[in-house]
Enzyme design. Structure first.
Site, PDB file in Angstrom:
ATOM      1  CG  ASP A 173      45.968  -0.366-133.336  1.00  0.00           C
ATOM      2  OD1 ASP A 173      45.122   0.503-133.623  1.00  0.00           O
ATOM      3  OD2 ASP A 173      45.999  -0.954-132.250  1.00  0.00           O
ATOM      4  CB  VAL A 210      52.114  -2.822-120.616  1.00  0.00           C
ATOM      5  CG1 VAL A 210      53.575  -2.433-120.793  1.00  0.00           C
ATOM      6  CG2 VAL A 210      51.501  -3.195-121.952  1.00  0.00           C
TER       7      VAL A 210
END
Ligand code: NAG
Ligand code: NAG
Ligand code: NAG
Ligand code: NAG
Ligand code: NAG
Ligand code: NAG
Length: 853
Positions: free
Chosen positions: A645, A535
């Site tokens: 998650d 990211v």
């Protein structure tokens, strides 16, 4: 569904049976002869005759239909799958885009049946083949691959064809495509009518003939497997047993197939053979106490699609007319109330069927639930209900696809109104519109930065149906290409075809643009690394900061997650979910562009960094925000989505400390169609629901569990797993529950804030957290309840600290790295809170501390 094998039986016997017991007006047409009948055993050197009497052409005889540059045939002597059809013994492998073209003598619905089994080949590994398969107008399979070489996959579609019908195999870059056998066979026009009953809201909808269908389930309820040999349309009907959720309450009924009548209009032997109508499930009264017990079938489906549900009924249990009256429910909604077969057919043992369309939005938990139960308040008649056959067919979506949201041109067609049927039935959008307009305003505001994003990506474009308001995807799709509110889909300036291919998804970014924004993906710009890839923090032209998630193109899992994420995010907009701004899929890149969350993951503010400590109130607000986001996922506009998650690194904070849930890469809207493929357990260690782990059954309660762990992590400010601790303390969830039972939980609270927490607030909070960690999903609250408790905990905290100026309590500056000293508002809290929490500020867990660097 699997290709059926079956025991050998003679067609002659079947025919003579039919002659013995005639069905009144249909005696002449009981055998169907398809005008078009293309059967190809791909890769086979010889024609293949099946025991149902059909002969598949050899590959050589069928080569005239195929246009391809190079391809490869493989065949084997046997495959290790019991009862597999001989069709699976050979295959044709395509190394590049290849096309079968068939001349159709009688346009209309045709069966397209495809057989797949990845045979061994010396140099090509077919289990790693990834390909897309489409017709001229519909995508049948998108990025299809097979998981193991012991798998066989049979796919069956019903597609309205024109005179020329093509099936195109498109291998993914550097991959292959393959197929073992192909059928393209006419189906009677009467098989699927143009209209059906919509369940919610109750309505008749038309225009079905414009959609392609894929058979998801076809069940002979109460009876055995019916193979193509016993069905003149060569269909396979499987037993309903695996889908009947309470078989103990069901009793099968059966009669000789020959006694089944077909009425003058309506059901015919083409709709379903008499052997389907001759067996049924009914209520086993001895086992059932409830007066209005329902027989219930539950089938997993891909919840992003709408489905055509065909129910077959035939009263083979009554001894007199008008004795059996029952209700039919689909997904808990009334399909037919007071269904009285006698009135509809005027005779007992007479075939009847009814088609329903269920809207993707009514599919919860990824299942279609079909129920029949006695109508209540009946004065007379038997308290019973019956079902003889059940078919579930997936309806192509607005992208003209039966698998994913990419159209035949490869453009992504996701959008808020993903279900064209909503438009078909003229959904009352009033409430939705208001809500969306409101969200739209929020969204546009956010986008109102000088050069940040293109105007046409304003949220209001989401309010518009993708393809105008025509009654069919097909006609409207082509017209939207010509003139679209959003301008031509081809960007003239960049010449990039996909540029604004999808209004619903926000902006398309070119790879070049993102390269610039990240200084060519400079490692210095990396702000996070996940399973999917890295990211980056990027700055677009105009200075807008965004977070860019770049997938690792070689990862197959990444690819799936990329698609999942695009599909999900494109449908989800919520203040507490991280917004997707756009994406880039140029040059096999998988890049997602998100709003930038300036304050990063929640975890960084809890431990392991030198960031200032968050006050209790701020922590509560953050938990509430995250809970809202999850609650929306579970119950919101689209349908039950399970995050899978949930953890403190997936709860991000924006510059105003608004919490947003991120990372839907693992999200699952539901177990997909193949029920036999069990969901591989995914998630993060320490947060994983033990029940999910044990049973591999995913429910929204698994998220609730993980969220409970998050709540304790927030309270205690320590890692969820810390192997350096004494064994009983390693796992936070276990340790916290242990302390809770022993009444020593207050000893493990983050010492930086322990004294600032009002005891009522703490009590409420712990109550919520503890319930989330219940051993069994059913005992855990829903996210709505958790949310309510947290809000209550916040109110209690506020009531206890009223004197504080509200905004100053947000952050507590941490004066010393070990965070032992108390802060101003913390003291204020202590002064105001008479009912002190029993926490000594000296109790200091060695783990839960803020580590200085
Ligand atoms: C299928 O047809 C054969 C005769 O061709 C018959 O013996 C058999 O019982 C039938 N099976 C079913 C399930 O109806
Ligand atoms: C074929 O590919 C699959 C998936 O990529 C892999 O699991 C399998 O080991 C490969 N088999 C061979 C023989 O290379
Ligand atoms: C097939 O499509 C054509 C044109 O859209 C339509 O006229 C025809 O009724 C359809 N046939 C069936 C069987 O749905
Ligand atoms: C039967 O199913 C319907 C619809 O889901 C439901 O409303 C009804 O309560 C059920 N009956 C019983 C006894 O559970
Ligand atoms: C979804 O599943 C959960 C747990 O199995 C259940 O409690 C809930 O009622 C289901 N929701 C619907 C709408 O069926
Ligand atoms: C789909 O379901 C939603 C929620 O139940 C409903 O508001 C909408 O009208 C339905 N649309 C159709 C076409 O059935």
């Amino acid at each position: 569904m699997k290709g059926g094998g079956g025991s050998p039986t003679s067609l002659f016997l079947f025919l003579s049976l039919l002659l013995l017991f005639h069905f009144p007006p249909f005696t002449s047409s009981k055998k169907y002869t398809p005008p078009d009948n293309y059967l190809i055993d791909c890769g086979s050197t010889r024609p293949t005759k099946l025991d149902d009497g059909r002969t598949f052409k050899s590959d050589h005889d069928a080569s005239g239909y195929l246009s391809t540059e190079e391809d490869i045939e493989v065949s084997v002597d046997s495959i290790p799958i019991p009862n597999a059809l001989p069709l699976y013994l050979s295959a044709r492998i395509f190394q590049q885009e290849s096309r079968y073209t068939f001349f159709i003598s009688q346009p209309g619905r045709h069966w397209v049946r495809l057989y797949f089994h990845p045979l061994p080949h010396p140099s090509i590994n077919l289990t790693s083949a990834v390909f897309t398969l489409q017709t001229d107008k519909f995508v049948l399979l998108h990025d299809f691959s097979m998981r193991s070489n012991s798998e066989i996959v049979f796919k069956e579609y019903l597609i309205n064809t024109t005179e020329r019908f093509s099936i195109v195999f498109k291998p993914k870059k550097d991959s292959h495509a393959f197929v073992n056998a192909i059928e393209v066979v006419s189906a009677p026009d009467s098989l699927i009518s143009d209209s059906a009953t919509a369940v919610s809201p109750p309505d008749t909808i038309t225009g079905l003939s414009n959609f392609a269908l894929e058979v998801s389930y076809r069940l002979n309820v109460g009876g055995p497997t019916i193979t193509p040999r016993n069905d003149t349309l060569s269909r396979t009907w499987l037993p309903d047993v695996p889908y009947n959720i309470f078989p103990e309450g069901a009793e099968t009924a059966s009669v000789e197939p020959g006694v089944i009548n077909y009425p003058g209009g309506g059901a015919t032997p083409f709709i379903a053979p008499n052997s389907v109508y001759a067996t049924a499930e009914t209520i086993k009264h001895a086992q059932v106490m409830q007066p209005n017990f329902n027989l219930t079938w539950k089938m997993s489906v891909d919840p992003s699609f709408s489905y055509l549900i065909r129910m077959h009924f035939c009263d083979i249990i009554s001894t007199s007319l008008n004795d059996l009256v029952f209700n039919v429910y689909i997904n808990g909604l009334m399909g037919v109330s007071y269904l009285d077969l006698s009135t509809l057919t005027n005779e007992l043992a007479t075939a009847y069927y009814k088609d329903f369309v269920v809207n993707a939005s009514t599919i919860r938990n990824g299942s279609i639930i079909v129920q029949v139960g006695p109508a209540s308040n009946l004065e007379s008649g038997q308290r019973n209900a019956i079902l003889n056959g059940l078919e579930v067919m997936k309806i192509s979506n607005e992208a003209g696809s039966l698998n994913g949201l990419f159209d035949v041109g490869g453009s992504y067609k996701g959008g808020y109104l993903s279900n064209k049927l909503k438009i078909l039935a003229g959904v009352a959008l009033a409430a939705g519109l208001t809500a969306m307009l409101f969200l739209g305003v929020v969204f546009i505001r956010r986008l109102k930065k000088p050069h940040g994003y293109e105007k046409r990506h304003s949220f209001s474009s989401w309010l518009l149906p993708l393809h105008g308001s025509h009654n069919s995807f097909l006609s409207s799709k082509s017209s939207s290409r010509k003139s679209s509110l959003f301008g031509s889909r081809k960007s003239k300036t960049t010449g990039y075809p996909g540029c604004f291919s999808n209004q619903g998804l926000g902006r398309f970014f070119t790879f070049h643009e993102l390269q610039n924004a990240t200084q060519n993906f400079d490692e210095k710009a990396v702000i996070g690394v996940g399973g999917f890839g890295k990211v980056y923090l990027a700055e677009l032209e105009g200075g807008t900061k965004v977070a860019i998630k770049r997938g690792n193109p070689s990862s197959e899992q990444g690819l799936n997650e990329f698609q999942t994420e695009i599909q999900l995010l494109s449908k989800l907009r919520h203040r507490h979910l991280v917004s997707l701004i756009g994406f880039c899929d140029e040059q096999s890149e998988m890049i997602l562009v998100y709003e930038y969350m300036a304050n990063g993951p929640l975890r960084d503010h809890l431990y392991g960094s030198t960031l200032p400590t968050l006050s209790w109130k701020k922590r509560l607000e953050i938990c509430i925000g995250a809970a809202r986001g999850l609650h929306y996922l579970h119950t919101g506009a689209t349908h039950g989505i399970i995050h899978r998650d949930v953890k403190t690194t997936n709860i991000l904070l924006d510059e105003n400390w608004v919490a947003k849930v991120a990372d839907f890469g693992l999200s699952k809207a539901a177990p997909m169609e193949q029920a036999h493929v069990s969901t591989a357990v995914k998630g993060s260690f320490g947060y994983l629901d033990p029940e999910y782990f044990r049973r591999q059954q995913l429910t929204d309660k698994s998220d609730v569990y993980s969220f409970g762990v998050v709540l304790f992590e927030v309270l205690c400010a320590r890692p969820v797993i810390n192997p350096k601790l004494p064994r009983e303390q390693v796992c936070l969830a276990e340790w916290a529950m242990n302390c809770y039972r022993k009444g020593t939980l207050d000893k493990i609270i983050d010492p930086n804030i322990a004294e600032s927490i009002s005891s009522e607030s703490l009590k409420k909070y712990i109550e919520a957290a503890e319930k989330c960690l219940a051993e069994f999903g059913v005992d855990r609250p829903g996210m709505g309840d958790v949310l309510w408790n947290l809000e209550y905990a916040l109110q209690l905290q506020e009531a206890a600290t009223q004197i504080d100026p509200p905004d100053k309590t947000c952050l507590i500056a941490l004066d010393e790295p070990n965070g032992k000293n108390l802060k101003e508002d913390l003291e204020a809290a202590a002064v105001n809170d008479n009912s002190q929490v029993e926490v000594a500020s000296t109790v200091f867990s060695p783990l839960g501390t803020v580590q200085g660097r």
